[in-house]
Design a protein around this motif. Structure first.
Motif, PDB file in Angstrom:
ATOM      1  N   GLU A  42      -2.754 -34.969   6.949  1.00  0.00           N
ATOM      2  CA  GLU A  42      -2.910 -33.911   5.955  1.00  0.00           C
ATOM      3  C   GLU A  42      -4.284 -33.249   6.067  1.00  0.00           C
ATOM      4  OE1 GLU A  42      -2.753 -35.074   1.816  1.00  0.00           O
ATOM      5  OE2 GLU A  42      -3.272 -32.998   1.264  1.00  0.00           O
ATOM      6  N   GLN A  43      -5.299 -34.063   6.291  1.00  0.00           N
ATOM      7  CA  GLN A  43      -6.639 -33.486   6.453  1.00  0.00           C
ATOM      8  C   GLN A  43      -6.696 -32.566   7.677  1.00  0.00           C
ATOM      9  OE1 GLN A  43      -8.600 -37.376   6.390  1.00  0.00           O
ATOM     10  NE2 GLN A  43      -9.888 -36.691   4.697  1.00  0.00           N
ATOM     11  N   VAL A  44      -6.068 -33.016   8.759  1.00  0.00           N
ATOM     12  CA  VAL A  44      -6.027 -32.186   9.963  1.00  0.00           C
ATOM     13  C   VAL A  44      -5.331 -30.863   9.659  1.00  0.00           C
ATOM     14  CG1 VAL A  44      -4.963 -31.959  12.245  1.00  0.00           C
ATOM     15  CG2 VAL A  44      -6.150 -34.076  11.638  1.00  0.00           C
ATOM     16  N   ALA A  45      -4.205 -30.949   8.994  1.00  0.00           N
ATOM     17  CA  ALA A  45      -3.424 -29.736   8.710  1.00  0.00           C
ATOM     18  C   ALA A  45      -4.229 -28.763   7.850  1.00  0.00           C
ATOM     19  CB  ALA A  45      -2.119 -30.110   8.011  1.00  0.00           C
ATOM     20  N   ARG A  46      -4.922 -29.288   6.857  1.00  0.00           N
ATOM     21  CA  ARG A  46      -5.689 -28.405   5.976  1.00  0.00           C
ATOM     22  C   ARG A  46      -6.882 -27.778   6.710  1.00  0.00           C
ATOM     23  NH1 ARG A  46      -4.856 -27.888   0.700  1.00  0.00           N
ATOM     24  NH2 ARG A  46      -7.063 -27.607   0.209  1.00  0.00           N
TER      25      ARG A  46
END
Lengths: 514, 514
Positions: A42-46
């Motif tokens: 999720e951090q990567v995606a954001r």
């Protein structure tokens, strides 16, 4: 200066102590331990969505360079903004362009045994870049000059865990700015045989760098190989000026490499939060990479990152702090996903001298740089005072620690039968000791990293030999190294041609101090 | 000593500089970043097979303790060897026993706000343990004494990133060995309100520790909670003596915790190779854990590891080197697989003083300790000279860096909308700056770790204020802290009861210096 310089050119035979080894087993580090991925999906995606938003919605200004804007326009980007210089482009397209850059490439050295692979699982360490001042225990702090510069090139050549020469190891402030790059290039090309960078501050200086590299390597080799790179900063936030685009055109236009580095002091050149600054750095560097690939598809490109924190007391940049430690790990993961070689970190500190502050900060900055998988590490040794000053003692102190990082990365954990040592347990009883057993005798020589500057004597022995702290021992080491220095062999015709080129250009160029 | 000690008891109001905060937001670190797994599946399999081989084929000697051997025999282990004291057991059974130990547990502190969770994703830092000497800038190096000890307990209480008091922060060498533990316990229990360890050197001293803890916490609380732990070393290789087994019986027998630590200098107390030494450490500590679970299923147990490298020149242990850095990462992964809380690493160095060597080595040792997920870290601050000496300056210097590690672990990367700062880009033009924008003003206060001992001034300001190195600034800090020290509140009846216990035991016990 003169004193040190003449000593440096003295006979090698009078070198005190043992001459340091300067032929590493590997010219760069081939990492065998896994990468550390600090971010979850999720951090990567954001973060990647933020990068895309910056590229598509905010855009990056290309400043003072209509040639760059014209190219972007021709290729289909949207040009807008009040000054008509903001480039907006589909993130998918920018990412596609970035994928044209090689995941790893070789930079040839004059000595083929020292050619380095940059990218992938390879890691390359280079010294500090750009400090106007130098400092050593004997002469204190002063402006850098060409004598100090040459000595720093000699030391870099001799230090086994510096794989690459960098370029402006200190500013030779006694040489006119307009001619400085010539003397620096000549030093790297003749006093050392490690790979190095070239000039970028002005287009003709970049041109001189590539031209001198051609003298060393020949037109044919250079046509097919990266033999020199430029290292250049964006003007964060979100602005790439003509120094960057011109350097890309000169270096990449001739098939050479370029390192583009957003330098972001969070809260000044980027938002005060690490996530935003890291995403901004990715967007700026990826846009520069895309431009480089438009100039020459497949041009060697290194995605740079230099993110620093700030003292709330003084507003000054701070180093070795948790925010840049985290950003090293973050940017490592993002660069791997983008498929681009990474430059980040270094042995960084705000300390003025080689005290404990300098070492704590440098070690935390560099441990995270190392583990983050940084492929090309400028400032890996010699940095003091937030980069304003090159320390002679600091150079050899940091380099000694780089050997430890090299072993962590390149050796990891051996779990072979011999490493598991089952035979040793037949020799040694419970509560006994392994000091003389066969397994120890077979393996002790390579078992431990042998630092040059760490003292492990007991306090009595240490006091008997003068109670020297690491700084004093480092002074002894670098002065001894310079006494033992022998220049690497060079083809006399090449050397003559380089000297002739420098002489000619020095006549052509006016003395200028800007 | 007397001088410092009396100053320490002086009025808080005259403390120079700002009184340091000593109420951390969290009494321990709740890690939010992922663990780093350095080993691949094959490496794990080979190391665990080696551990199993040591447990099943080589066995572990239980020395000088028939009570322990009788229990192992009753439970079905094979007892053998020349001296009839080597315990061999099925690895599956030992692993099953280890699984009875809690993956994480709470150690209560006298002040409930300072109770710590040990294990899982929690990480707890404690100061150096066991140094006979102390050193500070004013008084130099000398034997530890009770005045220095008490000051170290006061400082540990005040330092926000030390979560736990440890125990023998230095040896109070002016107190008879037979009575020393009483004075140390009284200091931890009255001058601080952080959790701490108890004595282990002799069974009756361990007993006194648990008895004094009962005075503080009461029998009922203690029946259901861990309020004190012992920390004890095996006699590597492959030998566990009665100091360990007796300490386990005293602490675990009363439901309290135990930390068992193989101390292995590779090449001496274990094979010269890291893989073999790490596997040996696992086998020894797991065997101790299994014994603890036989004594009391579910007893809190911390698997310890202290693996050091060696100088080939002197045979002396070295610290902060690549081999123990790797072993921190290795042992972290193995301990997680075994489901046991881990103690390893620390801010370790072989340096005699607080110079750059001390800081480089401490930082590399501690960065890897931190990232490896060590749940309980003794020696996290104050260690000099391979553990022979506690440095007052080193204590506060290390503790300042622990704050940085705490932020790396506990905050990781915030990718919330506010952290991504899209609104800031509406305010700031390309090439502009974020210094005064709304987003910066909203976030700057918590954006950066604010170290106490790192100086980020420019060289001119730094020189104007005396060109103090970190060591000198650290001296100013700890002396200022002691001036500002105020003891934590304690129930007068508890204090009286503790003092009465100590007085009674001091009458009962002979003065002995061994």
């Amino acid at each position: 200066m003169a004193r040190r310089s003449s000593r440096a050119r003295g006979s090698a035979s009078k070198g005190r102590g043992s001459a340091p080894s300067h032929a590493p087993a590997s010219p760069h580090i081939k990492r065998c331990i896994p990468f550390y991925d600090i971010l979850d999906a999720e951090q990567v995606a954001r973060l990647e969505a933020q990068v895309d938003w910056l590229l598509e919605d905010k855009g990056i200004a290309f400043f003072d360079d209509t040639q760059a804007l014209d190219l972007w326009r021709r290729e289909g980007a949207t040009i807008g903004g009040e000054d008509g210089n903001i480039v907006r482009a589909s993130a998918a397209w920018i990412r596609d362009l970035c994928r044209k850059a090689p995941r790893e490439f070789t930079q040839l050295a004059r000595n083929p045994e020292r050619s380095v692979v940059i990218g992938g699982k390879n890691q390359v360490f280079a010294p500090i870049y750009g400090a106007p001042f130098v400092r050593d225990l004997e002469n204190g702090r002063r402006y850098g000059d060409i004598a100090a510069f040459n000595d720093l090139v000699r030391l870099t050549y001799m230090l086994p865990h510096l794989h690459h020469g960098g370029f402006v190891t200190c500013e030779p402030c006694d040489v006119p700015v307009s001619k400085r790059h010539l003397d620096m290039l000549l030093a790297h090309m003749t006093l050392s045989d490690k790979p190095h960078l070239g000039a970028i501050t002005e287009m003709s200086r970049a041109q001189d760098s590539v031209d001198m590299a051609e003298i060393v390597f020949g037109r044919d080799v250079m046509a097919d190989n990266c033999v020199i790179m430029g290292n250049v900063n964006t003007n964060s936030p979100l602005l790439i000026d003509k120094v960057v685009t011109q350097a890309i055109r000169v270096y990449c236009g001739r098939g050479q490499g370029i390192v583009v580095v957003p330098f972001i002091l969070s809260g000044a050149m980027g938002p005060v939060t690490t996530a935003a600054s890291a995403a901004q750095a990715m967007a700026e560097a990826m846009m520069a990479c895309a431009y480089a690939q438009l100039i020459r598809p497949g041009a060697p490109f290194v995605l740079g990152n230099f993110l620093s924190s700030m003292s709330l007391k003084s507003g000054a940049p701070t180093f070795g702090m948790p925010e840049p430690v985290i950003s090293n790990y973050v940017i490592g993961q993002l660069a791997r996903r983008a498929g681009l070689p990474l430059r980040c970190g270094g042995s960084l500190t705000a300390s003025k001298i080689e005290d404990a502050q300098a070492a704590y900060e440098s070690a935390d900055a560099m441990h995270s740089t190392m583990l983050a998988g940084a492929n090309y590490v400028l400032h890996a040794a010699g940095w003091l005072e937030g980069g304003l000053c090159t320390g002679f003692e600091k150079l050899v102190m940091d380099a000694d620690r780089l050997g430890s990082y090299q072993k962590v990365l390149a050796q990891g954990l051996d779990v072979s039968d011999d490493a598991l040592a089952r035979d040793a347990y037949d020799e040694v009883a419970p509560g006994g000791h392994f000091l003389g057993c066969d397994h120890t005798m077979r393996n002790y020589r390579d078992a431990f990293y042998e630092p040059q500057l760490s003292n492990s004597e007991n306090v009595e022995s240490w006091e008997e030999t003068g109670a020297k702290d690491m700084r004093r021992r480092a002074y002894d080491r670098w002065t001894g190294m310079l006494e033992a220095y022998v220049p690497p062999p060079i083809d006399p015709a090449t050397k003559e041609a380089l000297e002739a080129f420098v002489a000619k250009r020095k006549v052509e160029l006016p003395d200028a101090w800007y």
